[in-house]
Design a protein around this motif. Sequence first.
Motif, short mmCIF file in Angstrom:
data_model
loop_
_atom_site.label_atom_id
_atom_site.label_comp_id
_atom_site.label_asym_id
_atom_site.label_seq_id
_atom_site.Cartn_x
_atom_site.Cartn_y
_atom_site.Cartn_z
N VAL A 1 -17.55 27.34 64.31
CA VAL A 1 -16.98 26.30 65.17
C VAL A 1 -15.91 25.52 64.41
O VAL A 1 -14.81 25.25 64.92
CB VAL A 1 -18.10 25.35 65.69
N TYR A 2 -16.22 25.19 63.17
CA TYR A 2 -15.29 24.50 62.27
C TYR A 2 -13.98 25.28 62.16
O TYR A 2 -12.87 24.74 62.32
CB TYR A 2 -15.98 24.41 60.90
N TYR A 3 -14.14 26.58 61.96
CA TYR A 3 -13.00 27.49 61.81
C TYR A 3 -12.14 27.48 63.08
O TYR A 3 -10.91 27.38 63.03
CB TYR A 3 -13.56 28.88 61.52
N ASP B 1 -21.79 13.81 64.47
CA ASP B 1 -21.48 12.71 63.55
C ASP B 1 -20.45 13.13 62.51
O ASP B 1 -19.45 12.43 62.29
CB ASP B 1 -22.76 12.30 62.80
N ALA B 2 -20.72 14.27 61.89
CA ALA B 2 -19.83 14.72 60.81
C ALA B 2 -18.44 15.02 61.35
O ALA B 2 -17.43 14.72 60.72
CB ALA B 2 -20.42 15.95 60.13
N LEU B 3 -18.40 15.61 62.55
CA LEU B 3 -17.10 15.95 63.15
C LEU B 3 -16.29 14.68 63.41
O LEU B 3 -15.12 14.59 63.05
CB LEU B 3 -17.32 16.73 64.45
N LEU B 4 -16.94 13.71 64.02
CA LEU B 4 -16.27 12.44 64.32
C LEU B 4 -15.76 11.78 63.04
O LEU B 4 -14.64 11.29 62.97
CB LEU B 4 -17.24 11.48 65.01
N PRO C 1 -22.68 6.49 50.62
CA PRO C 1 -24.13 6.21 50.74
C PRO C 1 -24.66 6.60 52.12
O PRO C 1 -23.93 6.47 53.08
CB PRO C 1 -24.20 4.69 50.52
N GLY C 2 -25.91 7.01 52.15
CA GLY C 2 -26.44 7.58 53.40
C GLY C 2 -25.65 8.82 53.74
O GLY C 2 -25.54 9.73 52.92
N SER C 3 -25.00 8.81 54.91
CA SER C 3 -24.13 9.93 55.23
C SER C 3 -22.72 9.42 55.54
O SER C 3 -21.97 10.04 56.27
CB SER C 3 -24.70 10.71 56.42
N ALA C 4 -22.37 8.25 54.94
CA ALA C 4 -21.11 7.60 55.29
C ALA C 4 -19.89 8.46 55.02
O ALA C 4 -18.91 8.41 55.74
CB ALA C 4 -20.98 6.27 54.53
N THR C 5 -19.94 9.25 53.95
CA THR C 5 -18.79 10.10 53.65
C THR C 5 -19.16 11.57 53.70
O THR C 5 -18.57 12.40 53.03
CB THR C 5 -18.19 9.75 52.28
N THR C 6 -20.18 11.89 54.51
CA THR C 6 -20.55 13.30 54.67
C THR C 6 -19.66 13.92 55.74
O THR C 6 -19.92 13.80 56.92
CB THR C 6 -22.03 13.44 55.07
N PHE C 7 -18.55 14.52 55.29
CA PHE C 7 -17.64 15.17 56.22
C PHE C 7 -18.14 16.56 56.54
O PHE C 7 -19.09 17.05 55.93
CB PHE C 7 -16.22 15.20 55.63
N LEU C 8 -17.50 17.20 57.51
CA LEU C 8 -17.97 18.51 57.97
C LEU C 8 -18.24 19.50 56.85
O LEU C 8 -19.29 20.13 56.80
CB LEU C 8 -16.94 19.12 58.93
N SER C 9 -17.29 19.60 55.92
CA SER C 9 -17.43 20.61 54.86
C SER C 9 -18.64 20.31 53.98
O SER C 9 -19.36 21.22 53.56
CB SER C 9 -16.16 20.64 54.02
N ILE C 10 -18.88 19.01 53.75
CA ILE C 10 -20.02 18.64 52.90
C ILE C 10 -21.33 18.93 53.61
O ILE C 10 -22.26 19.50 53.05
CB ILE C 10 -19.92 17.16 52.52
N ASP C 11 -21.35 18.58 54.89
CA ASP C 11 -22.55 18.81 55.68
C ASP C 11 -22.87 20.30 55.74
O ASP C 11 -24.01 20.72 55.63
CB ASP C 11 -22.34 18.26 57.10
N LEU C 12 -21.81 21.08 55.88
CA LEU C 12 -21.97 22.53 55.96
C LEU C 12 -22.65 23.07 54.71
O LEU C 12 -23.59 23.85 54.77
CB LEU C 12 -20.57 23.15 56.13
N VAL C 13 -22.17 22.59 53.55
CA VAL C 13 -22.74 23.06 52.29
C VAL C 13 -24.20 22.59 52.18
O VAL C 13 -25.07 23.34 51.73
CB VAL C 13 -21.91 22.55 51.11
N LYS C 14 -24.45 21.36 52.64
CA LYS C 14 -25.82 20.86 52.56
C LYS C 14 -26.77 21.72 53.39
O LYS C 14 -27.87 22.06 52.96
CB LYS C 14 -25.89 19.41 53.07
N ILE C 15 -26.31 22.08 54.60
CA ILE C 15 -27.16 22.87 55.48
C ILE C 15 -27.34 24.28 54.94
O ILE C 15 -28.45 24.83 54.90
CB ILE C 15 -26.58 22.92 56.91
#
Lengths: 354, 296
Positions: B271-273, B70-73, B241-255
């Motif tokens: 993988v991102y790299y 999702d985040a990648l897309l 809102p929700g994860s509408a603007t959760t891009f890869l970098s943000i998701d990474l930090v969250k995880i």
Amino acid sequence: MSLVLENIVLKSGADIVIDTVSLTLRRGVMNVLLGPTLAGKTTLMRLMAGLDRPSAGRLLLDDKDVTGIPVRKRSVAMVYQQFVNYPNLTVFENIASPLRVARLPAAEVESRVRHAAALLRLEPLLQRMPAELSGGQQQRTAIARALVKRADLVLLDEPLANLDYKLREELREQLPPIFAESNAILVYATTEPTEALLLGGETATVWQGRVTQHGPTSEIYRSPLNIAAARVFSDPPLNELAVEKRGGAVITAAGRQLPAAGVLAGLPDGHYRLGFRCDDVTLGGDGTGFPGTVSVTELSGSESFVHVDVGTGIWVCLVRGVHDWQPGAPAEVSVDMHRVFVFDIAGNLVTGRS
Amino acid sequence: MMDKPTNNRAWFFVLPVLVLVLFSSIVPVMTVVNYSLQDSMGVNNFFWNGDSWFRDLLNPDTEIGARFADALLRTIAFSFTALAVEVPLGIAIALCLPRRGWSVGISLVIMALPMLIPWNVVGTMWQIFARQDIGLFGAALTGIGLPYNVTQGSVSAWVTIVVIDVWHWTPLVILLSYAGLRAIPDAFYQAARIDGASRWAVFVNIELPKLQKVLVIAVLLRFMQTFMIYTEPVVVTGGGPGSATTFLSIDLVKIAIGQVDVGSAAAMSLVYYIIILTACWIFFTVMTQIDRRGDR
């Protein structure tokens, strides 16, 4: 059938870029504009093309006033010093581009492009892109584009200046016959006197925004009407000497007295400027010439140009063969007084070579 | 055969750089690699986990895999949207800028101003700007009746982030395109005028081909930056809102920091790299090929 410039003036702010130029350029001859860089050749061409509007004066094409008509509505083609082609179109499409704008039928476009390509020997290259061509081929493409348009006025602005020596000679020979059949008014700008002589036709010498002389090329070379035209048409530069004639003698600015020989004999007393080319002087002499010291020697194969500092300036002497004159060596320059141009203080020709 | 003189002293001069690279890149990257291949049961209690973090990550059926896909897309979509707006807009504005005179300097400075503002300041500015009650942008849109709400509408949030990026970074495209346009010799425009070419033909046949090189650079830089976007969404929307603007970098930090799921985060960063590295390599290859074609 001609293009006539009538008292054309171009001002840029307070500067007068083109100063009252009147010129008649005829069809069927090569009209050469000869002058040093920044003399105003390109500006004159822009005015002829209609890219710029003159501040004053009229431009007549075949007796019709075309002064205010913008370039899009005129029939003009131009070739530049830089190789200007559309980078994303093939050679074929580049040559065809003015015809496509004019919405000519495809068959006509095809035949005209093929014809021009044959004249300029571009046939095997028609499907290439400009970036895949050599400089000479790129310029030939640009020339072909100017040719297919069958414009009334073809302007060639130093088209060979960016080519190497060999290609330049080759194209220079090919150009006049190629354009001769086009029935256009041809204008060719160059900085090189030699190129003007090789092209023949008629020459206008341009100097500081003025046309100093206009006429058949060889005639201007032989008898320039003023010192500006003589300077423009001399390469190496014109040798000059300021003198005063008093009785049967001429006195140089350095105080030397010489007998008034050659063309100087019949002149009334007064101040004059003498101009003579490198082939009108000889190096060495019997002690009656001008003493000086060698400053530079340029070798060009069968000839040497020896620059001699004679105190009042540097003169260039043409010597046949390769000579190794060392800078600083003493030298004597003999001037053939039958072959000098005599100008008055204002720079107008008083008397030419006898 | 001639013996080339060898001097081992050369290594001595290279050593400081090697040490620097060791601490700046190799050690941190190897640490990440280390985490990505092990599982942890607390501090300093690691055991070998093989490639299972990667397999989970790349399998969209797992929870983490779905999240990553999702985040990648979302990130790819964001990059393309931003580029699709910024590149044409940048070229268009560059074409409108004056070519000479005193106004050149002034317009370029005004154009470049947004680029000089730090990311988080931009985020904060827009966070206020987008508010419905006191923000000029948000209040204006609400005022004309548009359903605009950054904190609740995912379309609003998404559009806001794109607008921020366009506002912040189109100047880069403008400056590059402007430089490219200025490099086209006047003779080309003159020749086109003499040919009777239209303004559009001049753009398509002269300006665009001549801009090709700078545009590749512009696209490369903008792609990298948009693909790594982090600060603006974090400040303005927090990824929602929700994860509408959760891009890869943000998701990474969250995880990594939010959930302390170090193994997944490490696999994800690698993988991102690799994705960014591959994209850059492709751009670089294309760029050098254009260079070579132009040199002939």
